[in-house]
Design a protein around this motif. Structure first.
Motif, short mmCIF file in Angstrom:
data_model
loop_
_atom_site.label_atom_id
_atom_site.label_comp_id
_atom_site.label_asym_id
_atom_site.label_seq_id
_atom_site.Cartn_x
_atom_site.Cartn_y
_atom_site.Cartn_z
N GLU A 160 0.83 -1.22 0.00
CA GLU A 160 0.00 0.00 0.00
C GLU A 160 0.86 1.26 0.00
N ARG A 161 1.90 1.27 0.80
CA ARG A 161 2.73 2.46 0.96
C ARG A 161 3.73 2.65 -0.19
N LEU A 162 4.24 1.55 -0.72
CA LEU A 162 5.33 1.66 -1.70
C LEU A 162 4.89 1.37 -3.13
N GLY A 163 3.66 0.86 -3.29
CA GLY A 163 3.21 0.41 -4.60
C GLY A 163 3.13 1.48 -5.66
N GLN A 164 2.95 2.74 -5.24
CA GLN A 164 2.82 3.83 -6.22
C GLN A 164 4.13 4.57 -6.49
N LEU B 43 20.13 3.43 -1.89
CA LEU B 43 19.02 3.27 -0.97
C LEU B 43 19.43 2.43 0.24
N ALA B 44 20.16 1.36 0.00
CA ALA B 44 20.62 0.50 1.10
C ALA B 44 21.49 1.28 2.08
N THR C 267 10.96 6.31 5.18
CA THR C 267 12.38 6.51 4.90
C THR C 267 12.69 6.24 3.43
N ILE C 268 12.11 5.19 2.88
CA ILE C 268 12.33 4.87 1.46
C ILE C 268 11.75 5.96 0.58
N LEU C 269 10.54 6.40 0.87
CA LEU C 269 9.93 7.43 0.04
C LEU C 269 10.67 8.75 0.15
#
Length: 373
Positions: A267-271, A301-302, A366-368
């Motif tokens: 849900e959070r990363l799919g878009q 990213l890592a 954090t990823i976004l």
């Protein structure tokens, strides 16, 4: 906020009384190899998976080595498998002087590309070793169709696939590892069903194969000091069986929690345009042992995740056909482009039943934020 990639501490704290009692019972009764807890756990695995036989061994790697020996994956024979996996999935073939024959993977599932298997079969082919990877099983309908057509054996590497079930074209779901001639599970601590150390299991519906496995795990003995074969010293530890027996009681609940976590990630990363999330394909019940994404600028990213104290893992940074230990097979860069591209982008995020929603939200934020920079 610090987010561990995995920790056993929370599960232990939740079920401390049960774990302590299980271990204490083994120690107080007196330590024995292949003790009653092993037999009870083997029976519980048979009931959970539907396998006719479950044989506990010391590790998932040993399970692969022993099963490969039994199925005749040795002495120059060829075995078809994937280069995108952990070393043990292929070293078990090489250990017996058989030849691993790689085919590329499906881009959406990371499992072996079933459309490339048949072209690799020849008169020297002994079997197929599909790996059920991360969250789903390989297409076992097609694999068994090919195996039956050419009269070759199938060894399912279900080290990461405990709880996964395949329906395919059938009427009922069948548990991973129980469809081919033999299957194996790993109980390494991070697995969906993981112990407090190493452990493994061989499963089969064939009486003769099961009897051979039982003998080979104890040096090839039919009874003490009477050896029918030159076997192995590979027994599931009694204390590990006791721990695993506790965990197995809560397995369906743990699988459901993993699914809830995976849905939140999706849900959070799919878009996010820089992230691709693998798809579960076929009529099957997947299990999110690992939650992987394919990420642009993966290494950057890592590093950003590490800077923000978020655990991650990369399964796998180098495909097996490019590993030094398999250089003798003669493969080169470019031979399996999908596997090679996947190794450059794949990144596993924290997922285990005890992780909190707040922690998952922090990982996603954090990823976004990284991709907004």
């Amino acid at each position: 906020m610090k987010v561990n990639f995995y920790t056993s501490k929370r599960e232990y704290e939740e079920k401390k009384a049960e774990f302590d009692a299980a271990i204490k019972n083994v120690i107080e009764r007196g330590i024995s190899t292949l003790g009653p807890e092993v037999k009870e756990f083997e029976k519980a695995i048979e009931e959970f998976t539907g396998a006719k036989h479950a044989i506990g061994v010391a590790s998932g790697t040993d399970a692969l080595v022993i099963a490969s020996d039994i199925l005749g994956f040795k002495d120059g024979k060829e075995v078809i498998t994937s280069p995108f996996t952990f070393l043990a999935s292929t070293s078990c073939i090489a250990k017996h002087k058989a030849k691993p024959v790689f085919v590329d993977i499906d881009e959406e599932t990371f499992d072996i590309d079933i459309n490339k298997i048949e072209e690799k079969i020849n008169e020297n082919t002994a079997g197929i070793l599909p790996i059920h990877l991360f969250s789903q099983m390989a297409d076992m309908d097609k694999i068994m169709e090919i195996a039956n057509k050419y009269n070759i054996r199938v060894l399912e590497d279900a080290a990461e696939a405990f709880g996964m079930r395949w329906k395919g074209n059938g009427e009922t779901y069948r548990h991973s590892g129980t469809i081919g001639d033999m299957g194996i599970f790993s109980f390494f601590p991070t697995k969906t069903l993981g112990g407090y150390g190493d452990g493994g299991m061989i499963v089969t519906n064939n009486d003769e194969l099961a009897e051979m496995a039982r003998k080979l795990r104890v040096h090839g003995a039919s009874k003490k000091y009477h050896y029918d074969y030159i076997g192995y010293n590979s027994r599931l530890d009694t204390i590990q069986a006791a721990v695993l027996g506790v965990k197995l009681k809560y397995m369906n609940e743990a699988i459901k929690k993993r699914e809830e976590i995976a849905k939140l990630y999706m849900e959070r990363l799919g878009q996010c345009e820089y992230i691709n999330i693998p798809k579960i394909k076929g009529a099957q019940q997947g299990v999110y042992y690992v939650f992987n994404i394919l990420a642009e600028r993966r290494d950057e990213l890592a590093a950003y995740l590490k800077e923000n104290e978020i655990g991650y893992s990369i399964y796998y940074p180098v495909p097996l056909h490019l590993q030094e230990c398999f250089s003798y097979l003669g493969y080169k860069k470019g031979d399996f482009p999908v596997a090679e591209r996947t190794c450059e982008k794949i990144l596993a995020l924290p997922i285990y039943p005890e992780i909190t929603r707040e922690e998952v939200e922090f990982v996603c934020d954090t990823i976004l934020n990284f991709y907004k920079k």
